[in-house]
Design a protein around this motif. Structure first.
Motif, PDB file in Angstrom:
ATOM      1  N   SER A   1      80.078  26.302  60.997  1.00 56.65           N
ATOM      2  CA  SER A   1      80.872  27.281  60.271  1.00 56.65           C
ATOM      3  C   SER A   1      80.037  27.917  59.162  1.00 56.65           C
ATOM      4  N   TYR A   2      80.390  29.112  58.793  1.00 57.80           N
ATOM      5  CA  TYR A   2      79.750  29.813  57.681  1.00 57.80           C
ATOM      6  C   TYR A   2      80.756  30.813  57.121  1.00 57.80           C
ATOM      7  N   LEU A   3      80.440  31.373  55.966  1.00 57.05           N
ATOM      8  CA  LEU A   3      81.281  32.420  55.401  1.00 57.05           C
ATOM      9  C   LEU A   3      80.660  33.764  55.720  1.00 57.05           C
ATOM     10  N   CYS A   4      81.403  34.611  56.405  1.00 51.95           N
ATOM     11  CA  CYS A   4      80.946  35.975  56.693  1.00 51.95           C
ATOM     12  C   CYS A   4      81.417  36.872  55.562  1.00 51.95           C
ATOM     13  N   SER A   5      80.489  37.268  54.694  1.00 50.67           N
ATOM     14  CA  SER A   5      80.843  38.086  53.532  1.00 50.67           C
ATOM     15  C   SER A   5      80.792  39.550  53.951  1.00 50.67           C
ATOM     16  N   HIS A   6      81.945  40.081  54.292  1.00 51.65           N
ATOM     17  CA  HIS A   6      82.008  41.352  55.011  1.00 51.65           C
ATOM     18  C   HIS A   6      81.932  42.584  54.115  1.00 51.65           C
ATOM     19  N   MET A   7      82.471  42.511  52.891  1.00 55.92           N
ATOM     20  CA  MET A   7      82.523  43.701  52.035  1.00 55.92           C
ATOM     21  C   MET A   7      82.211  43.355  50.589  1.00 55.92           C
ATOM     22  N   LEU A   8      81.440  44.218  49.958  1.00 55.19           N
ATOM     23  CA  LEU A   8      81.217  44.177  48.520  1.00 55.19           C
ATOM     24  C   LEU A   8      81.430  45.598  48.012  1.00 55.19           C
ATOM     25  N   GLY A   9      82.489  45.801  47.252  1.00 62.34           N
ATOM     26  CA  GLY A   9      82.833  47.140  46.773  1.00 62.34           C
ATOM     27  C   GLY A   9      82.980  47.167  45.271  1.00 62.34           C
ATOM     28  N   ILE A  10      82.416  48.190  44.633  1.00 66.65           N
ATOM     29  CA  ILE A  10      82.471  48.324  43.179  1.00 66.65           C
ATOM     30  C   ILE A  10      82.822  49.760  42.824  1.00 66.65           C
ATOM     31  N   ASP A  11      83.760  49.923  41.917  1.00 68.35           N
ATOM     32  CA  ASP A  11      84.137  51.239  41.409  1.00 68.35           C
ATOM     33  C   ASP A  11      82.889  51.970  40.915  1.00 68.35           C
ATOM     34  N   SER A  12      82.765  53.258  41.259  1.00 67.76           N
ATOM     35  CA  SER A  12      81.558  54.016  40.923  1.00 67.76           C
ATOM     36  C   SER A  12      81.253  54.024  39.428  1.00 67.76           C
ATOM     37  N   ALA A  13      82.290  53.924  38.583  1.00 64.53           N
ATOM     38  CA  ALA A  13      82.083  53.946  37.134  1.00 64.53           C
ATOM     39  C   ALA A  13      81.540  52.628  36.596  1.00 64.53           C
ATOM     40  N   TYR A  14      81.492  51.606  37.439  1.00 58.91           N
ATOM     41  CA  TYR A  14      81.075  50.280  36.977  1.00 58.91           C
ATOM     42  C   TYR A  14      79.850  49.744  37.715  1.00 58.91           C
ATOM     43  N   ARG A  15      79.134  50.608  38.416  1.00 54.53           N
ATOM     44  CA  ARG A  15      77.945  50.162  39.138  1.00 54.53           C
ATOM     45  C   ARG A  15      76.748  50.026  38.199  1.00 54.53           C
ATOM     46  N   SER A  16      75.732  49.309  38.673  1.00 58.91           N
ATOM     47  CA  SER A  16      74.498  49.070  37.916  1.00 58.91           C
ATOM     48  C   SER A  16      74.761  48.301  36.626  1.00 58.91           C
ATOM     49  N   GLN A  17      75.754  47.410  36.653  1.00 58.77           N
ATOM     50  CA  GLN A  17      76.066  46.568  35.502  1.00 58.77           C
ATOM     51  C   GLN A  17      75.988  45.081  35.849  1.00 58.77           C
ATOM     52  N   GLY A  18      75.419  44.760  36.997  1.00 60.04           N
ATOM     53  CA  GLY A  18      75.288  43.366  37.402  1.00 60.04           C
ATOM     54  C   GLY A  18      76.533  42.765  38.005  1.00 60.04           C
ATOM     55  N   ILE A  19      77.554  43.602  38.265  1.00 57.47           N
ATOM     56  CA  ILE A  19      78.811  43.071  38.793  1.00 57.47           C
ATOM     57  C   ILE A  19      78.635  42.542  40.215  1.00 57.47           C
ATOM     58  N   GLY A  20      77.884  43.252  41.039  1.00 58.01           N
ATOM     59  CA  GLY A  20      77.684  42.818  42.420  1.00 58.01           C
ATOM     60  C   GLY A  20      77.032  41.449  42.495  1.00 58.01           C
ATOM     61  N   GLU A  21      76.010  41.217  41.684  1.00 57.29           N
ATOM     62  CA  GLU A  21      75.334  39.920  41.686  1.00 57.29           C
ATOM     63  C   GLU A  21      76.282  38.808  41.243  1.00 57.29           C
ATOM     64  N   THR A  22      77.066  39.060  40.192  1.00 55.08           N
ATOM     65  CA  THR A  22      77.988  38.036  39.705  1.00 55.08           C
ATOM     66  C   THR A  22      79.082  37.744  40.729  1.00 55.08           C
ATOM     67  N   LEU A  23      79.596  38.781  41.393  1.00 58.20           N
ATOM     68  CA  LEU A  23      80.587  38.561  42.437  1.00 58.20           C
ATOM     69  C   LEU A  23      80.039  37.648  43.531  1.00 58.20           C
ATOM     70  N   LYS A  24      78.809  37.896  43.938  1.00 55.29           N
ATOM     71  CA  LYS A  24      78.207  37.073  44.985  1.00 55.29           C
ATOM     72  C   LYS A  24      78.025  35.632  44.506  1.00 55.29           C
ATOM     73  N   GLN A  25      77.569  35.465  43.262  1.00 58.01           N
ATOM     74  CA  GLN A  25      77.356  34.112  42.764  1.00 58.01           C
ATOM     75  C   GLN A  25      78.672  33.349  42.643  1.00 58.01           C
ATOM     76  N   ARG A  26      79.736  34.023  42.200  1.00 59.17           N
ATOM     77  CA  ARG A  26      81.042  33.361  42.145  1.00 59.17           C
ATOM     78  C   ARG A  26      81.534  33.021  43.553  1.00 59.17           C
ATOM     79  N   GLN A  27      81.284  33.929  44.480  1.00 55.19           N
ATOM     80  CA  GLN A  27      81.678  33.662  45.873  1.00 55.19           C
ATOM     81  C   GLN A  27      80.911  32.457  46.415  1.00 55.19           C
ATOM     82  N   ARG A  28      79.640  32.354  46.067  1.00 55.61           N
ATOM     83  CA  ARG A  28      78.824  31.207  46.481  1.00 55.61           C
ATOM     84  C   ARG A  28      79.391  29.901  45.935  1.00 55.61           C
ATOM     85  N   GLU A  29      79.752  29.878  44.651  1.00 56.24           N
ATOM     86  CA  GLU A  29      80.293  28.665  44.034  1.00 56.24           C
ATOM     87  C   GLU A  29      81.556  28.201  44.757  1.00 56.24           C
TER      88      GLU A  29
END
Length: 272
Positions: free
Chosen positions: A68-96
Motif C-alpha cells: 500500500s502507499y498514499l497516492c497524493s493526487h492534488m496540491l492546489g494553492i490560491d494564486s494570492a498565496y503561492r511562493s510562501q512555502g505553503i506547498g512544502e508545509t502541506l506535503k510535510q504535514r501530509q507525510r506526518e
C-alpha cells in the motif's frame, strides 16, 4: 499566519472543491468521492489564512505489487498565496499523517517541464523519480496543460528512508550535460541536444529545461512541443539505464535536472 489541519468533514470537502475550481478552472472532484476517500485511508491537509482555505493536498490509498502507499493526487494553492512555502508545509504535514496511518511510501505525478514543481518535489522534499508516463491524463483542457501531451514524472517519496529523513544531499560537481539551452531570434529558449554517449555509465548526468515553461508555451506552442518530445526521449533513456532524477537546480534563466543511479541512494532497503 497560515494554519494547517487535516480535512475530514463534508463542509471541508466543499471548501476544497471551491478552491480546486479556482485553481484549475475545470470540473472538480465530487465531494462524496473525496469524503469517501478520507474515510478509507485517504488524507487531505488544508492550509487556512484566518478561516479561508487557501491550499490543500489531497491523497487517496493506493496499492501495487502487494504494498500500500498514499497516492497524493492534488496540491492546489490560491494564486494570492503561492511562493510562501505553503506547498512544502502541506506535503510535510501530509507525510506526518501518512506515517501515523502506517504508510511508508507516497507517490504523485507532475509535469517535468515545470521547474517550480520539480524544485519542490526533488530538491526540497527529497523525492526521486525514475518513472516517465507519456500523455498520462490524455488531452487536458485546463490552462496549464491545454495543447500538449500530458507527460508526467511519477515521484516516489520514501517517507521513512534515510534519504528523506536525513535530507541527504546529492549534488555532484560535474554532471555530464545531455543537452544545452540556447535562444532563438525571438529570444525564446530552444532545446539543443548535445553529443550523446553510446552508453550511460557516468556517475551523474544533467538535463536543462526552461525556467518558465508556461510563458514559453504562450509564446510558441511549437517550441513548447519540441521541448516536450526532446526531453521525453532523454528522460526515458536515463530511467531505462537505471538513473533517477534527484535534484532540480534553479538557475537564473533555466532549471538543471540532476540524475544519479538509483542504486546509490539510501532508500532504506526499498528500491521500489
Amino acid at each position: 499566519m497560515i494554519q494547517y489541519k487535516e480535512l475530514k468533514t463534508m463542509a471541508e470537502m466543499e471548501q476544497m472543491q471551491e478552491l480546486e475550481g479556482r485553481v484549475w478552472g475545470m470540473a472538480t472532484l465530487p465531494t462524496h468521492q473525496t469524503l469517501t476517500a478520507v474515510k478509507n485511508g485517504g488524507i487531505i491537509v488544508g492550509a487556512y489564512a484566518d478561516s479561508k482555505l487557501v491550499g490543500f493536498s489531497y491523497g487517496f490509498a493506493g496499492f501495487d505489487n502487494g504494498k500500500s502507499y498514499l497516492c497524493s493526487h492534488m496540491l492546489g494553492i490560491d494564486s494570492a498565496y503561492r511562493s510562501q512555502g505553503i506547498g512544502e508545509t502541506l506535503k510535510q504535514r501530509q507525510r506526518e499523517i501518512a506515517i501515523q496511518k502506517g504508510y511508508d511510501m507516497m507517490k504523485w505525478t507532475y509535469d517535468p517541464l515545470e521547474t517550480r514543481n520539480a524544485y519542490l518535489n526533488l530538491t526540497k522534499l527529497n523525492g526521486i523519480c525514475n518513472t516517465y508516463i507519456e500523455n498520462c491524463y490524455g488531452e487536458m483542457q485546463d490552462g496549464f496543460n491545454k495543447g500538449l501531451p500530458s507527460d508526467r514524472f511519477e515521484i516516489h517519496w520514501h517517507l521513512k528512508s534515510p534519504y528523506v529523513v536525513e535530507k541527504q544531499l546529492v549534488n555532484p560537481e560535474n554532471p555530464i550535460a545531455l543537452n544545452t539551452l540556447t535562444y532563438n531570434q525571438a529570444g525564446l529558449p530552444a532545446f539543443h541536444k548535445g553529443k550523446q554517449p553510446p552508453e550511460l555509465t557516468e556517475y551523474s548526468y544533467s538535463i536543462n529545461i526552461p525556467k518558465d515553461f508556461q510563458g514559453l508555451k504562450a509564446a510558441s506552442q511549437d517550441l513548447a512541443m519540441d521541448w516536450r518530445l526532446q526531453t521525453r526521449e532523454l528522460f526515458q533513456k536515463l530511467f531505462k539505464a537505471g538513473y533517477a532524477a534527484v535534484r532540480l537546480k534553479a538557475l537564473e534563466n533555466y532549471g538543471k535536472y540532476i540524475f544519479v543511479r538509483k542504486e546509490n541512494l539510501d532508500l532504506g532497503g526499498d528500491q521500489s
